[in-house]
Every structure is written in structure tokens, then in C-alpha cells.
Motif scaffolding. Structure first.
Motif, PDB file in Angstrom:
ATOM      1  N   GLY A 194       0.842  -1.179   0.000  1.00 13.62           N
ATOM      2  CA  GLY A 194       0.000   0.000   0.000  1.00 13.62           C
ATOM      3  C   GLY A 194       0.882   1.235   0.000  1.00 13.62           C
ATOM      4  N   ALA A 195       0.359   2.342   0.497  1.00  4.99           N
ATOM      5  CA  ALA A 195       1.119   3.592   0.476  1.00  4.99           C
ATOM      6  C   ALA A 195       2.441   3.457   1.226  1.00  4.99           C
ATOM      7  CB  ALA A 195       0.276   4.713   1.084  1.00  4.99           C
ATOM      8  N   SER A 196       2.405   2.876   2.433  1.00  4.47           N
ATOM      9  CA  SER A 196       3.626   2.774   3.240  1.00  4.47           C
ATOM     10  C   SER A 196       4.645   1.839   2.595  1.00  4.47           C
ATOM     11  CB  SER A 196       3.290   2.269   4.642  1.00  4.47           C
ATOM     12  OG  SER A 196       2.414   3.142   5.309  1.00  4.47           O
ATOM     13  N   GLY A 197       4.191   0.651   2.184  1.00  2.41           N
ATOM     14  CA  GLY A 197       5.113  -0.313   1.606  1.00  2.41           C
ATOM     15  C   GLY A 197       5.664   0.127   0.271  1.00  2.41           C
ATOM     16  N   ALA A 198       4.799   0.640  -0.604  1.00  2.00           N
ATOM     17  CA  ALA A 198       5.264   1.122  -1.910  1.00  2.00           C
ATOM     18  C   ALA A 198       6.191   2.322  -1.730  1.00  2.00           C
ATOM     19  CB  ALA A 198       4.078   1.476  -2.793  1.00  2.00           C
ATOM     20  N   GLY A 199       5.850   3.191  -0.756  1.00  8.11           N
ATOM     21  CA  GLY A 199       6.722   4.333  -0.478  1.00  8.11           C
ATOM     22  C   GLY A 199       8.085   3.886   0.006  1.00  8.11           C
ATOM     23  N   CYS A 200       8.112   2.876   0.886  1.00  5.56           N
ATOM     24  CA  CYS A 200       9.399   2.332   1.351  1.00  5.56           C
ATOM     25  C   CYS A 200      10.190   1.721   0.202  1.00  5.56           C
ATOM     26  CB  CYS A 200       9.152   1.283   2.429  1.00  5.56           C
ATOM     27  SG  CYS A 200       8.683   1.935   4.049  1.00  5.56           S
TER      28      CYS A 200
ATOM     29  N   ALA B 141      -5.090  -2.162  -3.048  1.00  7.53           N
ATOM     30  CA  ALA B 141      -6.401  -2.811  -2.960  1.00  7.53           C
ATOM     31  C   ALA B 141      -7.085  -2.585  -1.616  1.00  7.53           C
ATOM     32  CB  ALA B 141      -6.270  -4.314  -3.215  1.00  7.53           C
ATOM     33  N   GLY B 142      -6.333  -2.203  -0.592  1.00  9.04           N
ATOM     34  CA  GLY B 142      -6.915  -2.049   0.731  1.00  9.04           C
ATOM     35  C   GLY B 142      -7.107  -0.608   1.121  1.00  9.04           C
ATOM     36  N   THR B 143      -6.620  -0.273   2.300  1.00 12.66           N
ATOM     37  CA  THR B 143      -6.784   1.073   2.858  1.00 12.66           C
ATOM     38  C   THR B 143      -6.299   2.154   1.905  1.00 12.66           C
ATOM     39  OG1 THR B 143      -6.646   0.325   5.157  1.00 12.66           O
ATOM     40  CG2 THR B 143      -5.991   2.590   4.712  1.00 12.66           C
ATOM     41  N   SER B 144      -5.172   1.918   1.248  1.00 13.62           N
ATOM     42  CA  SER B 144      -4.545   2.969   0.440  1.00 13.62           C
ATOM     43  C   SER B 144      -5.341   3.336  -0.803  1.00 13.62           C
ATOM     44  CB  SER B 144      -3.126   2.538   0.048  1.00 13.62           C
ATOM     45  OG  SER B 144      -2.329   2.383   1.206  1.00 13.62           O
TER      46      SER B 144
ATOM     47  N   GLY C 152       0.672   3.001  11.546  1.00 17.76           N
ATOM     48  CA  GLY C 152      -0.067   4.250  11.649  1.00 17.76           C
ATOM     49  C   GLY C 152       0.137   5.123  10.426  1.00 17.76           C
ATOM     50  N   GLY C 153      -0.055   6.431  10.609  1.00 15.03           N
ATOM     51  CA  GLY C 153       0.163   7.389   9.536  1.00 15.03           C
ATOM     52  C   GLY C 153      -1.016   7.559   8.611  1.00 15.03           C
ATOM     53  N   LYS C 154      -0.800   8.348   7.564  1.00 18.09           N
ATOM     54  CA  LYS C 154      -1.831   8.606   6.566  1.00 18.09           C
ATOM     55  C   LYS C 154      -1.151   8.890   5.238  1.00 18.09           C
ATOM     56  CE  LYS C 154      -2.315  13.570   7.535  1.00 18.09           C
ATOM     57  NZ  LYS C 154      -3.292  14.657   7.685  1.00 18.09           N
ATOM     58  N   TRP C 155      -1.948   8.928   4.162  1.00 18.36           N
ATOM     59  CA  TRP C 155      -1.413   9.060   2.815  1.00 18.36           C
ATOM     60  C   TRP C 155      -0.492  10.277   2.689  1.00 18.36           C
ATOM     61  CZ3 TRP C 155       0.347   7.388  -1.439  1.00 18.36           C
ATOM     62  CH2 TRP C 155      -0.219   6.322  -2.137  1.00 18.36           C
ATOM     63  N   THR C 156      -0.920  11.413   3.198  1.00 19.52           N
ATOM     64  CA  THR C 156      -0.170  12.644   2.959  1.00 19.52           C
ATOM     65  C   THR C 156       1.263  12.553   3.448  1.00 19.52           C
ATOM     66  OG1 THR C 156      -2.243  13.872   3.179  1.00 19.52           O
ATOM     67  CG2 THR C 156      -0.219  15.156   3.250  1.00 19.52           C
ATOM     68  N   THR C 157       1.486  11.799   4.506  1.00 22.29           N
ATOM     69  CA  THR C 157       2.834  11.704   5.069  1.00 22.29           C
ATOM     70  C   THR C 157       3.544  10.395   4.725  1.00 22.29           C
ATOM     71  OG1 THR C 157       1.884  10.890   7.158  1.00 22.29           O
ATOM     72  CG2 THR C 157       2.322  13.257   6.998  1.00 22.29           C
ATOM     73  N   TYR C 158       3.068   9.692   3.700  1.00 20.83           N
ATOM     74  CA  TYR C 158       3.667   8.394   3.356  1.00 20.83           C
ATOM     75  C   TYR C 158       5.163   8.529   3.077  1.00 20.83           C
ATOM     76  CZ  TYR C 158       4.842   9.209  -1.473  1.00 20.83           C
ATOM     77  OH  TYR C 158       5.471   9.680  -2.587  1.00 20.83           O
TER      78      TYR C 158
ATOM     79  N   LEU D 238      -1.545   6.740  -7.597  1.00 16.11           N
ATOM     80  CA  LEU D 238      -0.304   7.156  -6.956  1.00 16.11           C
ATOM     81  C   LEU D 238       0.392   5.957  -6.330  1.00 16.11           C
ATOM     82  CD1 LEU D 238       1.583   9.487  -6.232  1.00 16.11           C
ATOM     83  CD2 LEU D 238       0.296   9.765  -4.109  1.00 16.11           C
ATOM     84  N   ASN D 239      -0.378   5.073  -5.721  1.00 18.99           N
ATOM     85  CA  ASN D 239       0.177   3.842  -5.160  1.00 18.99           C
ATOM     86  C   ASN D 239       0.906   3.042  -6.241  1.00 18.99           C
ATOM     87  OD1 ASN D 239      -1.119   1.765  -2.526  1.00 18.99           O
ATOM     88  ND2 ASN D 239       0.612   1.303  -3.847  1.00 18.99           N
ATOM     89  N   LEU D 240       0.248   2.883  -7.380  1.00 23.38           N
ATOM     90  CA  LEU D 240       0.858   2.141  -8.484  1.00 23.38           C
ATOM     91  C   LEU D 240       2.093   2.868  -9.010  1.00 23.38           C
ATOM     92  CD1 LEU D 240       0.706  -0.265 -10.431  1.00 23.38           C
ATOM     93  CD2 LEU D 240      -0.723   1.158 -11.910  1.00 23.38           C
ATOM     94  N   SER D 241       2.037   4.189  -9.075  1.00 24.26           N
ATOM     95  CA  SER D 241       3.178   4.969  -9.548  1.00 24.26           C
ATOM     96  C   SER D 241       4.388   4.781  -8.643  1.00 24.26           C
ATOM     97  CB  SER D 241       2.792   6.451  -9.624  1.00 24.26           C
ATOM     98  OG  SER D 241       3.834   7.217 -10.175  1.00 24.26           O
ATOM     99  N   LEU D 242       4.157   4.664  -7.338  1.00 28.56           N
ATOM    100  CA  LEU D 242       5.263   4.394  -6.406  1.00 28.56           C
ATOM    101  C   LEU D 242       5.878   3.023  -6.673  1.00 28.56           C
ATOM    102  CD1 LEU D 242       3.691   5.797  -3.119  1.00 28.56           C
ATOM    103  CD2 LEU D 242       5.791   6.624  -4.196  1.00 28.56           C
TER     104      LEU D 242
END
Length: 553
Positions: free
Chosen positions: A23-29, A50-53, A379-385, A173-177
Motif C-alpha cells: 500500500g502507500a507505506s510499503g510502496a513508499g518504502c 487494494a486495501g486502505t490505500s 499508523g500514519g496517513k497518505w499525505t505523510t507516506y 499514486l500507489n501504483l506509480s510508487l
């Protein structure tokens, strides 16, 4: 992205870090680590986003509600979160301009005193953003407010306050990451489930056994470090790595209803269409009505949920959302007008297990379990991924004895290179034979990669056909999703690569047969496999539709 070749890399290559959850966190990492030169594996049990992100309110924002809470409770944690998010908001608009853009929002005020209260609060919001402010907030008289949001009931309106935040397409954006991570050398695979750990004699994690959910194959992925980026499911992985770990995660459900563009009057002429922020709901929520991808997105709820829930939009939630919007508009919108919707779980990090989910700060934490070596980002949210990913990979680099610098604050994401405000017009000038709404959609979905989608039409010109009437999604996108974006199933295509399954359920049913026909060729499905895909996905969409229809029968 070729799934077969990436699977082969997982089988044969050792990695510096293996990230579980895309998701956002994993793809961002993954994007952060790969762009620093680390050897990265990225695993996703379902599909990317597919989930929260993929179920957010589509806002890149500092959080006006968090600011109000920070001021009222003198909470420095809430204030710090707002400041960090406002910083990251501007960064996102720079590194992904094709997917993120400024959005005007208006807050209606019933009295002049209320107007000044919100105007002062939003000036503080501007001040916290500093040089990264988008545009100054301002007080609007009734006439100006009606120009920006014509749906307002003038009889209930004294004035309004206008301010700016960011809007984005979360799934894309998730896919782009993920694509950016792959571009920098990562191996990424969707539909692969982490099954069990392998450890050394000291209990340190050395490998993870995973199962390909599409084929049933088992494989073992070896890495020096493992990152747990599974959102609301983080506790399960933490406790499997070390049974002595306590629970850290809570979840709250956020539901959204989607309406067609004509459900609420839109602006005319040159006045920009603003979104609506409802500052007070009966249960203390902030609620939005946002123009998004040619529809109205109404959200969101905040109710307690179990981290393992699979949430959907419920009839009572759609009614709740529309009731609050209808209190402010001239012509109430009936629940029957809802064309689509979705719901997701927010991963909340708890310190006090008895606190309300609405009271929990949407901040994050990087945890290292010294016994197993598992690194968990929670924790966290999309904006701060991006900030979350930077902190996580900093920790990993320290443990690996490496010191490459983070570059993601300026690293353009997939599709952003060469994109600007004139790109839509550039496509329209270059391809006058194609519908302008289709070209605008391609530009604002794929950025400069829109050209790769259009090049497919040289192979088969008929792929310019729309998948459903009154929507800009075309057949070539199915082919592109299969060949370049690792789409494996009908939901992968229609719910995520193409967001039709979120915004218009009836149109999705129309699109299923042709989408299945195209995807079957690309994926090599047997007739039985194609029928199964169609049957299962159609049943899912009909279930979503039927829930609301039964409520209003």
C-alpha cells in the motif's frame, strides 16, 4: 512490469530489504529504498492499493480537523502532524503533478461570528504551511460562496470561508510508487501471500515463505531485513515474528458514497468549482463533498472497526453522508442517486486502548523488534507516506551499515517527467482524432505515459472504444494494465487501474464482458477461467448495488 520475471527474481536473488505490504507505506518504502541503491523485494497479498490505500477521501491535506483539535486541547502532537503534512502536501504536488493538484474547498457559515471563527483558523493553517502554502484562504460573502458552490441553500448561508488543499488519485499514486521502485531495480509482485518466517538459531528473521495466490506455488524470499508495512494487519505479522509482541493497531472505518456530476449544481463560466467541507456533523466528524474524476465523492464516516474487517459502503452510511450534505443544499440528493461507493480501514496506532478512534492522532511510528529484527511501520496517513518511508529506510540503512541519502523529496514519480499544466492541451493538439475527454483522462491518469497507451492503438485501432458509455475509460487501458501494470484479475483492472468499479457500479457491469474478453487474451485464460472471473466479479458488484437497493425498496 512483468510478474513472471519478478517472481523469478524473488526465487533466486538475495535482497537487502523485503517489504511485506504494497500500500502507500510499503510502496513508499520500496521507492525510497530502491532509489538509494538497496536491493528491494516488495510483496503484496492482494493488489497494489487494494486495501486502505485505495479507499481514501482522495485529499492530500494537513488536516483542518487535526488543527482544530490541536488548538482546543493544546496538543503539540496534533500540531506537529499538521505541520509535517502541510510540508509533504507541497512535495507531492511537485513529484506527481499528473496525479495531484490543488483543490479549493469552501466551509459554509451560518452566522458572521462562525465565519470569522473559521477564517481565523484557516489563516493559522496558511501560516503553518509557510512558504509551501498553495494560495491564501479568504472569507466569502454569500454571493461569492454561491459562485464557488452553487448547490448551497442561500437561506441557510451567511457566508463561507475558502481555502486550498491538495487532491489526488490514491490508487494510481500507489501504483506509480511501485513503478518507480521497479524502475530503480526493485522486484515487486502482487497476489503473493506471506505465509511463515524462517529464522536463524538466534531467532532473527532470515527468510519468508510466501504463496503465489494465483498458482498455489510456494517460494522462499531471503533478505537481510524485513519491513512490515501491512497497515491494519501489522499486529499479525509482528506477533508471528515474536509471539511476545503486544497489540498496537486499532482500526476505524471510513465510508464514501459516489454521486454523478449532475447530482449537485456545478459552477459555470470561469469560477473554479470548489469542494464542500461540512465542519460539524452530529458525531463530531468533518465531512466532504468533492468533485473527483467527473463525479461527486461524499465522505467520510469514522466508526470503530476490527483490523481484519473487509469493509463496504452500508446503506445507513450512505444515508448518513447524504443527510449532512442535504442540510446545506437547495435540492436534497436522494440515496437512490448513489452510483458507487467504497469503504476502507484507517490504521490507527494506539497508546490508550480505551480511547475513541476519533481521538487517536493519525501519526506513525517505526518499530524495531530487537528479538526478530522485524521493522514495522505503523499508523500514519497518505499525505505523510513519503516521510514515513524515509524514516523507515533510514532505520534500515543504519541496521545494514549503509548510509545512502534519501532522494524522494525531489524524485519524480512514474509519469511525472515532462508533465505540466499544458500537457492535456498538448495531447489534444497531437491527437485531434480522439475525444478530448478521453485524452484528458489519459493525461491525468498516466501523465506522460499516456503516450504509451495511445501507441497501443497502432496495434489495434478499435481499442479506442469506451468500456462503458459516458465514461472516458477505453479498451487500450485494459491491454496496458495487463502488459505494463501487472493487472492479473478483473478487479485489478476495473477497481484499481481503471476506477470504474468505485464510481459507477451499473457501468461496471456493462464493462465486465469486454474487459474479460481483452484480459483473457493477455493473461491466457481458458474459457472456464474467464467465466469464473466474470461470474465472481459480477456477483461482487451486484452485492454492492443490492445492499443499497434493498435499503430503498
Amino acid at each position: 512490469m512483468n510478474r513472471v520475471s519478478h517472481l523469478n527474481r524473488l526465487r533466486t536473488e538475495p535482497f537487502d530489504v523485503c517489504i511485506i505490504g504494497a500500500g502507500a507505506s510499503g510502496a513508499g518504502c520500496a521507492a525510497d529504498a530502491a532509489s538509494r541503491g538497496l536491493r528491494v523485494a516488495l510483496l503484496e497479498a492482494d493488489d497494489f492499493g487494494a486495501g486502505t490505500s485505495g479507499t481514501s477521501t482522495k485529499l492530500v491535506h494537513g488536516g483542518v480537523r487535526y488543527l482544530e483539535q490541536a488548538v482546543k486541547t493544546a496538543d503539540p502532537k496534533q500540531l506537529a502532524l499538521v505541520r509535517k503534512a502541510l510540508h509533504e502536501r507541497r512535495t507531492l504536488l511537485h513529484i506527481a503533478p499528473h496525479l495531484c493538484h490543488p483543490l479549493a474547498l469552501v466551509t459554509p457559515c451560518a452566522t458572521l461570528l462562525e465565519g470569522w471563527y473559521y477564517a481565523i483558523g484557516l489563516k493559522i493553517y496558511d501560516w503553518l504551511a509557510g512558504s509551501r502554502r498553495m494560495a491564501p484562504s479568504r472569507w466569502l460573502n454569500k454571493r461569492e460562496a454561491l459562485r464557488h458552490f452553487p448547490a448551497f441553500n442561500a437561506n441557510k448561508l451567511n457566508s463561507a470561508v475558502l481555502y486550498y488543499d491538495g487532491q489526488f488519485d490514491d490508487v494510481r499514486l500507489n501504483l506509480s510508487l511501485v513503478q518507480t521502485a521497479v524502475k530503480h531495480g526493485a522486484a515487486a509482485v502482487n497476489h503473493i501471500r506471506a505465509a511463515s518466517w524462517e529464522t536463524n538459531t538466534n531467532g532473527k528473521l532470515t527468510a519468508i515463505r510466501a504463496v503465489d495466490k494465483l498458482t498455489g506455488e510456494s517460494l522462499t524470499i531471503r533478505a537481510d531485513l524485513f519491513i512490515n508495512a501491512t497497515g491494519t494487519h501489522a499486529d499479525q505479522l509482528r506477533q508471528e515474528a515474536n509471539s511476545g509482541q503486544g497489540r498496537r493497531m486499532r482500526a476505524s472505518k471510513g465510508a464514501h458514497a459516489v454521486l454523478p456530476a449532475n447530482a449537485l449544481p456545478m459552477t459555470t463560466g470561469t469560477t473554479e468549482q470548489a469542494a464542500l467541507l461540512v465542519p460539524k456533523t452530529h458525531d463530531g466528524r468533518v465531512l466532504f463533498a468533492i468533485p473527483w474524476r467527473g463525479q461527486w465523492l461524499i465522505g467520510t464516516t469514522d466508526t470503530e472497526a476490527e483490523p481484519t474487517d473487509t469493509p463496504t459502503l452500508l446503506p445507513e452510511e450512505a444515508t448518513y453522508l447524504l443527510e449532512h450534505v442535504n442540510e446545506l443544499v437547495t435540492k436534497p440528493v436522494p440515496v437512490e442517486a448513489v452510483t458507487g461507493g467504497f469503504a476502507g480501514l484507517r490504521p490507527l496506532l494506539q497508546a490508550d486502548p480505551n480511547a475513541s478512534s476519533k481521538a487517536l492522532v493519525r501519526d506513525h511510528e517505526v518499530e524495531v523488534d530487537e528479538r526478530s529484527g522485524l521493522v514495522s511501520i505503523m499508523g500514519g496517513k497518505w499525505t505523510t507516506y513519503r516521510l514515513m518511508a524515509q524514516e523507515t529506510i533510514d532505520v534500515c540503512c543504519q541496521r545494514l551499515g549503509k548510509s545512502p541519502a534519501c532522494v524522494t523529496e525531489t524524485l519524480l514519480l512514474q509519469g511525472a517527467d515532462g508533465f505540466n499544466k499544458q500537457y492535456v492541451q498538448h495531447l489534444a493538439d497531437s491527437y485531434p482524432e480522439y475525444p478530448t475527454d478521453v485524452l484528458a483522462h489519459l493525461a491525468n491518469t498516466y501523465g506522460t505515459d499516456a503516450l504509451a497507451v495511445l501507441r497501443l492503438l497502432r496495434e489495434e485501432h478499435e481499442w479506442i472504444a469506451r468500456l462503458a458509455p459516458n465514461h472516458p475509460f477505453i479498451e487500450a487501458e485494459v491491454i496496458y494494465a495487463a502488459r505494463q501494470e501487472m493487472a492479473q484479475t478483473l478487479p485489478d483492472v476495473l477497481m484499481r487501474r481503471i476506477r470504474l468499479g468505485l464510481i459507477d457500479w451499473q457501468a461496471t457491469l456493462t464493462a465486465i464482458p469486454r474487459t474479460a474478453q481483452l484480459l483473457a487474451v493477455e493473461r491466457g485464460w481458458t474459457p472456464e477461467q474467464r467465466t469464473q472471473q466474470e461470474t465472481e466479479f459480477r456477483a461482487h458488484i451486484e452485492l454492492l448495488m443490492g445492499s443499497l437497493l434493498m435499503n430503498n425498496a
